[in-house]
Scaffold this motif. Structure first.
Motif: not given
Length: 109
Positions: A86-90
């Motif tokens: 959750d909340g990770c960038t691509m």
């Protein structure tokens, strides 16, 4: 075999994520704060009744708390992994996927 140390750690982790003090959780579970402290540190073996009371007070299942001791607890582990993502960038997701694939391949060799 129940891993009481991991059980205690998981109880403490869940309690803290819900922003509950040991005193409040102990009150909700109808046990003493000292008893809860011992359980969280894995110093005592808790009864099934106490485990159920703690799980109910935390609004989780006993399986959620015992997942480290169960052979078939893959859903809880998948939930933990999903929460980490959750909340990770691509870019972060791609890197994590590459690392996970490499680790899985290496473990199966």
């Amino acid at each position: 075999m129940v891993d009481y140390k991991r059980l205690g750690e998981r109880i403490a982790q869940t309690r803290k994520s819900q922003k509950l003090s040991q005193e409040k959780l102990a009150e909700l579970a109808d046990i003493t704060a000292t008893n809860l402290s011992h359980i969280e540190r894995g110093k005592i073996k808790t009864s099934i009744e106490t485990l159920v009371a703690i799980a109910n007070a935390l609004n989780v299942t006993s399986n959620d708390l015992l997942c480290d001791s169960l052979n078939h607890s893959t859903q809880e582990l998948k939930n933990q992994i999903a929460a980490c993502l959750d909340g990770c960038t691509m870019q972060e997701l791609h890197l994590i996927a590459d690392v996970a694939a490499a680790v899985k391949k290496r473990m199966r060799e």
